[in-house]
Design a protein around this motif. Structure first.
Motif, PDB file in Angstrom:
ATOM      1  N   VAL A 749       1.281  -1.677  -0.264  1.00  0.00           N
ATOM      2  CA  VAL A 749       0.152  -0.007  -0.055  1.00  0.00           C
ATOM      3  C   VAL A 749       0.888   0.862   0.179  1.00  0.00           C
ATOM      4  O   VAL A 749       0.595   2.182  -0.784  1.00  0.00           O
ATOM      5  CB  VAL A 749      -0.882  -0.327   1.185  1.00  0.00           C
ATOM      6  N   VAL A 750       1.780   1.436   0.552  1.00  0.00           N
ATOM      7  CA  VAL A 750       2.885   2.602   1.288  1.00  0.00           C
ATOM      8  C   VAL A 750       3.666   2.647   0.126  1.00  0.00           C
ATOM      9  O   VAL A 750       3.663   3.897  -0.881  1.00  0.00           O
ATOM     10  CB  VAL A 750       3.517   2.050   2.075  1.00  0.00           C
ATOM     11  N   PHE A 751       3.652   1.875  -0.737  1.00  0.00           N
ATOM     12  CA  PHE A 751       4.373   1.027  -2.650  1.00  0.00           C
ATOM     13  C   PHE A 751       3.867   2.837  -2.821  1.00  0.00           C
ATOM     14  O   PHE A 751       4.242   3.239  -4.276  1.00  0.00           O
ATOM     15  CB  PHE A 751       4.936  -0.023  -2.982  1.00  0.00           C
ATOM     16  N   VAL A 752       2.359   1.623  -3.757  1.00  0.00           N
ATOM     17  CA  VAL A 752       1.661   2.104  -4.488  1.00  0.00           C
ATOM     18  C   VAL A 752       1.156   3.465  -4.325  1.00  0.00           C
ATOM     19  O   VAL A 752       1.194   4.114  -5.219  1.00  0.00           O
ATOM     20  CB  VAL A 752       0.244   1.210  -4.080  1.00  0.00           C
ATOM     21  N   ASP A 753       0.922   4.192  -2.823  1.00  0.00           N
ATOM     22  CA  ASP A 753       0.637   5.327  -2.667  1.00  0.00           C
ATOM     23  C   ASP A 753       1.183   6.629  -3.204  1.00  0.00           C
ATOM     24  O   ASP A 753       2.072   7.498  -3.964  1.00  0.00           O
ATOM     25  CB  ASP A 753       0.510   5.288  -1.309  1.00  0.00           C
ATOM     26  N   ASN A 754       2.672   5.478  -3.004  1.00  0.00           N
ATOM     27  CA  ASN A 754       4.142   6.420  -3.039  1.00  0.00           C
ATOM     28  C   ASN A 754       4.249   6.605  -4.129  1.00  0.00           C
ATOM     29  O   ASN A 754       4.622   8.090  -4.821  1.00  0.00           O
ATOM     30  CB  ASN A 754       5.386   5.609  -2.160  1.00  0.00           C
ATOM     31  N   TYR A 755       4.181   5.848  -5.376  1.00  0.00           N
ATOM     32  CA  TYR A 755       4.337   6.050  -6.930  1.00  0.00           C
ATOM     33  C   TYR A 755       3.382   6.529  -7.536  1.00  0.00           C
ATOM     34  O   TYR A 755       3.232   7.971  -7.968  1.00  0.00           O
ATOM     35  CB  TYR A 755       3.593   4.492  -7.854  1.00  0.00           C
ATOM     36  N   ILE A 756       1.740   7.217  -6.891  1.00  0.00           N
ATOM     37  CA  ILE A 756       0.581   7.835  -6.764  1.00  0.00           C
ATOM     38  C   ILE A 756       0.709   9.300  -6.455  1.00  0.00           C
ATOM     39  O   ILE A 756       0.794  10.190  -7.761  1.00  0.00           O
ATOM     40  CB  ILE A 756      -0.163   7.549  -6.649  1.00  0.00           C
ATOM     41  N   LYS A 757       1.671   9.235  -5.690  1.00  0.00           N
ATOM     42  CA  LYS A 757       2.158  10.690  -5.027  1.00  0.00           C
ATOM     43  C   LYS A 757       3.160  11.059  -5.970  1.00  0.00           C
ATOM     44  O   LYS A 757       3.788  12.550  -6.350  1.00  0.00           O
ATOM     45  CB  LYS A 757       2.676  10.706  -3.778  1.00  0.00           C
ATOM     46  N   LEU A 758       4.434  10.405  -6.025  1.00  0.00           N
ATOM     47  CA  LEU A 758       5.547  11.131  -6.681  1.00  0.00           C
ATOM     48  C   LEU A 758       5.655  10.752  -8.106  1.00  0.00           C
ATOM     49  O   LEU A 758       5.941  12.165  -8.602  1.00  0.00           O
ATOM     50  CB  LEU A 758       6.464   9.669  -6.840  1.00  0.00           C
ATOM     51  N   LEU A 759       4.484  10.580  -8.929  1.00  0.00           N
ATOM     52  CA  LEU A 759       4.518   9.790 -10.803  1.00  0.00           C
ATOM     53  C   LEU A 759       3.004  10.948 -11.044  1.00  0.00           C
ATOM     54  O   LEU A 759       3.036  11.876 -12.090  1.00  0.00           O
ATOM     55  CB  LEU A 759       4.365   9.201 -11.132  1.00  0.00           C
ATOM     56  N   ALA A 760       2.063  10.894 -10.224  1.00  0.00           N
ATOM     57  CA  ALA A 760       0.825  11.104 -10.299  1.00  0.00           C
ATOM     58  C   ALA A 760       0.595  10.928 -11.921  1.00  0.00           C
ATOM     59  O   ALA A 760      -0.373  11.147 -13.323  1.00  0.00           O
ATOM     60  CB  ALA A 760       1.178  12.404 -10.286  1.00  0.00           C
ATOM     61  N   ASP A 761       0.972   9.484 -11.954  1.00  0.00           N
ATOM     62  CA  ASP A 761       0.529   9.313 -13.854  1.00  0.00           C
ATOM     63  C   ASP A 761      -0.650   7.992 -13.057  1.00  0.00           C
ATOM     64  O   ASP A 761      -0.107   6.598 -12.338  1.00  0.00           O
ATOM     65  CB  ASP A 761       1.483   8.409 -14.326  1.00  0.00           C
ATOM     66  N   CYS A 762      -1.446   7.871 -13.797  1.00  0.00           N
ATOM     67  CA  CYS A 762      -2.888   6.991 -13.548  1.00  0.00           C
ATOM     68  C   CYS A 762      -2.693   5.605 -14.560  1.00  0.00           C
ATOM     69  O   CYS A 762      -4.053   4.577 -14.921  1.00  0.00           O
ATOM     70  CB  CYS A 762      -4.112   7.807 -13.341  1.00  0.00           C
TER      71      CYS A 762
END
Length: 830
Positions: A749-762
């Protein structure tokens, strides 16, 4: 106001009268006071008047006239003590005396007003009598004046008829004008038979004078035959003065017959079947009229009044006749007209028109024959150099010319086109000739480029504009100036079409046709080849000469674009106002814009292709086997080497067109950065140390790209903000990708959220690539992807809180330590 005095049976009346009707008011107050005396049974009533504003005009020392009069104080002044009351009778008598005087004054004024009406009637009668006398005097004066005019008119008509019979035109000229002026005074008396008869006699005398003068001129200058008298007579000179007073048609008929007779010899000498009538002998026509004008001045210059401008009228009529005759003969022998012969005739004709402008004012030109050209509006285009010069005038348009535009010359020849207009229907010969000449010129440009090759690179002067470009516009200017002198109508539109045709041919044959051709590179680069490139054993795909040629073509296209816009404005100034909308060189400017865009794209592709092997080598490296973070990788060194080789050359050659160098930088960044990110995704799997090395390499490339506009330059300039934003945005994304790869994937969960936070790529594709870079197994990737899809929609408020808590959960200590170590290494490198 009534106040009671210190004595019994004594009353005081204080009154302040108004400014108007003061006397009448005092009379009424007096009657009222007498009534009060009777009613109140007082012995004495003292009436005190407060003075009106008239005291300001007539000042008085009497206390009764003061504005601040105080009755009590005044009485106390008259009777300060009880003993003084013994004199009250004397004071009362004085006041009564004043009252009597006031009554007398009032009576006198009232009686004086009773006689005003009678006096007014007497004055009115006197005024009426004076007015009647004035009318009588005016009528008598008018009658005397009219009788004098009638006497003058009757005598003048008799004298006019007698002088007309004796042809005493000198005396008639002065007398006739006076008779006409006197006759105007009798316009309102035309109902009187005698006056009407005199008017008819005057008209008959005028008609007789007109016919007689025309007959005298016909006898002196017969229409048949070419023999003319030796000189003018005084009779004809005086007859011209009479014609000025007669009907203007008489004057026009005299002028018409004289000019026709004067030019009769010209029509015979230059008949259509005569050899001297053709265009190659056109000089003889103008030589003939020059001799005739000199002969006229010597023989007849004093016969006609100066205000008739006979010399100019003869010249103007000659021009009309010549235009008609030339048009007729050119229609008959149209096939014999060659461009050199046509231009010769036009040149001689325009020279003659210029000579007329120097000699005459153009005051006799009929409305609509030839209009004086209007001054063109100020313009900054470079075609404003001396346009009236010879054919050898040059128009080498320097960049500084647009900063200091020359003031346009205002055409001031009212005779322009009075003869040369006849050549306009045949200007198609000139247009066809220019079409042929421009075709040959373009072919010569192509041949010269092939024979001489591209311009030699000169790093000191930057990219040079091709000399053929200036030659083309020099020729364009000569054609435009020459054609505008011939016609500003349809031929200018036809010439504009020719200009458009060869502007496009120059763009494709000279510019686009000589751009270097790109070739696809074969094979890739290994680490060994990259090391060799670092030592300078390999160079970019385009040679130095080819890069300079591309920049030269780009500069030339930019010069052509700007000059074509100026050419369009100048053509619009030259052409008739009704044809301005038909001149549009937008298609040609767009063509040069395409050449510029293609040139920039070639430069970008060359540098981009030179960097491709290095990026390919990066994606093929075994990043999971990297054991420690060191200096920048060899592929980074190769990319920097190509940038340092190409960019300074391009920048120096585009020094005169900085905006296009900025476009080159922006296009390269937009091409290189996405390509770098795509190759970054191909680096898989990546270990933690490998990701750190890639992050270090990415940061190095970011710094180089930010410095790209001024790389290798002694003068450091700040990069344009638009370019900096592109580099920062693109390379920051690459850094964020690597930071996500470096982050541990547990907990998911932390990894996915960090990805969304850093890249903002859906995009699930991008997330899939990240997972591949981390080297996760398919089973782990499936669960990660499922979790990623669940986290994409906007979560409920409760889930959002837990998500924010999970995002704020610190990463494991080991991951945090690695990030801090990498940041310290980057700072040390900087």
């Amino acid at each position: 106001m009534i106040g009671w005095g210190p004595l019994q049976n004594t009353a005081l009346l204080f009154v302040q009268p108004c400014q108007n009707g003061a006397v009448a008011q005092q009379c009424s107050i007096k009657q009222w006071a007498l009534h009060k005396v009777t009613e109140t049974k007082v012995d004495v009533m003292l009436i005190v008047f407060f003075p009106p504003l008239t005291l300001q005009v007539f000042p008085s020392q009497d206390p009764l006239d003061r504005a601040d009069f105080n009755a009590v104080e005044y009485i106390n002044t008259l009777f300060p003590t009880e003993q003084s009351l013994a004199n009250i009778d004397e004071v009362v008598n004085k006041i009564r005396l004043k009252i009597r005087k006031l009554d007398d004054n009032i009576r006198t004024v009232v009686r004086g007003q009773t006689n005003v009406g009678q006096d007014g009637r007497q004055v009115k009668e006197i005024t009426r009598d004076i007015k009647q006398l004035d009318h009588a005097k005016r009528h008598l004066t008018t009658s005397i004046t009219t009788l004098n005019h009638l006497h003058m008119l009757a005598g003048g008509v008799d004298s006019l008829e007698a002088m007309t019979r004796r042809r005493q035109y000198g005396e008639v000229a002065n007398l006739l004008q006076g008779v006409v002026n006197v006759l105007e005074h009798f316009n309102k008396y035309m109902g009187i038979p005698q006056i009407r008869q005199l008017s008819e006699r005057v008209k008959a005398a005028q008609n007789e004078l007109g016919q007689q003068i025309l007959a005298d001129f016909e006898e002196a200058f017969p229409s048949q035959g070419t023999k003319r008298p030796g000189g003018p007579s005084n009779v004809l000179r005086d007859a011209c003065l009479v014609a000025n007073v007669l009907d203007p048609k008489i004057k026009q008929e005299i002028i018409k017959k004289f000019i026709k007779q004067h030019l009769s010899e010209y029509l015979v000498l230059f008949q259509e079947n005569q050899d001297v009538a053709w265009l190659d002998k056109i000089d003889r026509r103008y030589a003939w009229i020059k001799r005739q004008l000199v002969d006229y001045e010597e023989k007849y210059g004093r016969m006609f009044p100066q205000e008739w401008c006979m010399t100019e009228r003869i010249a103007v009529e000659f021009c009309h006749v010549t235009r008609t005759e030339l048009a007729k003969i050119m229609r008959t022998r149209a096939k014999e007209i060659e461009v050199k012969l046509l231009l010769f005739a036009i040149q001689r004709t325009t020279n003659f028109e210029g000579l007329l402008a120097k000699r005459f004012s153009g005051c006799t030109l009929a409305d609509g024959t030839v209009k004086k050209p209007e001054a063109p509006p100020p313009s900054t285009n470079p075609f404003l150099e001396d346009e009236t010069g010879t054919e050898t005038d040059e128009i080498v348009i320097e960049k500084s010319d647009t900063d200091k535009p020359k003031k346009p010359k205002v055409p001031d020849n009212p005779f322009h086109g009075i003869v040369s207009k006849c050549f306009e229907p045949h200007l198609y010969v000139y247009i066809e000739s220019q079409d042929k000449n421009l075709s040959e010129l373009i072919d010569r440009f192509v041949a010269d480029f092939k024979a001489q090759g591209p311009p030699k690179p000169n790093m000191d002067e930057g990219g040079a504009v091709l000399p053929s470009c200036a030659d083309l516009f020099v020729y364009y200017k000569k054609c435009m100036v020459q054609c505008s002198q011939l016609s500003t109508g349809e031929p200018m539109i036809a010439l504009t079409t020719i200009f458009q045709k060869y502007l496009r041919e120059y763009a494709w044959k000279i510019l686009s046709g000589n751009l270097p051709k790109t070739t696809s590179s074969s094979g890739g680069l290994t680490i060994t080849s990259l090391l060799k490139e670092k030592e300078g054993s390999e160079v970019a795909k385009f040679t130095l000469e080819e890069l300079c040629l591309i920049c030269s073509i780009l500069s030339t296209a930019e010069y052509c674009l700007a000059t074509t816009q100026q050419l369009e404005e100048k053509l619009k100034e030259k052409v008739d106002a009704s044809l301005v909308e038909r001149i549009n060189l937008t298609g040609e400017t767009d063509t040069f814009s395409i050449v510029i865009s293609n040139s920039i794209q070639l430069l970008v592709q060359d540098l981009d292709a030179a960097c491709d092997p290095a990026l390919t080598a990066m994606s093929k490296m075994q990043w999971q086997n990297v054991e420690h973070v060191g200096d920048q990788s060899p592929y980074v060194t190769s990319v920097i080497l190509h940038i340092k080789q190409n960019v300074p050359i391009i920048r120096d050659n585009l020094a005169s067109t900085r905006k296009y160098f900025t476009q080159f930088c922006i296009k390269f960044a937009n091409s290189f950065i996405p390509k770098f990110i795509n190759h970054l995704f191909k680096c898989k799997p990546i270990s933690m140390v490998g990701a750190e090395q890639l992050l270090l390499d990415t940061h190095s490339l970011k710094m180089v790209l930010l410095d790209l506009p001024s790389i290798g330059s002694q003068v450091v300039r700040k990069a344009p903000a638009s370019y900096t934003r592109i580099v920062v945005k693109g390379m920051t994304r690459a850094e964020m990708i690597l930071k996500v790869v470096m982050a541990p994937h547990e907990p998911p969960v932390v990894f996915v959220d960090n990805y969304i936070k850093l890249l903002a790529d859906c995009s699930t594709d991008t997330f899939q690539k990240i997972l591949d870079m981390k080297g996760l197994k398919r089973s782990e990737q499936s669960s990660m992807l499922e979790l990623f899809r669940q986290r994409l929609p906007a979560p409920p408020s409760g889930v959002e809180n837990s998500s924010s808590l999970s995002l704020s959960t610190p990463t494991p200590e080991q991951e945090s330590s690695r990030i801090r170590k990498l940041e310290k290494l980057i700072k040390k490198r900087l």
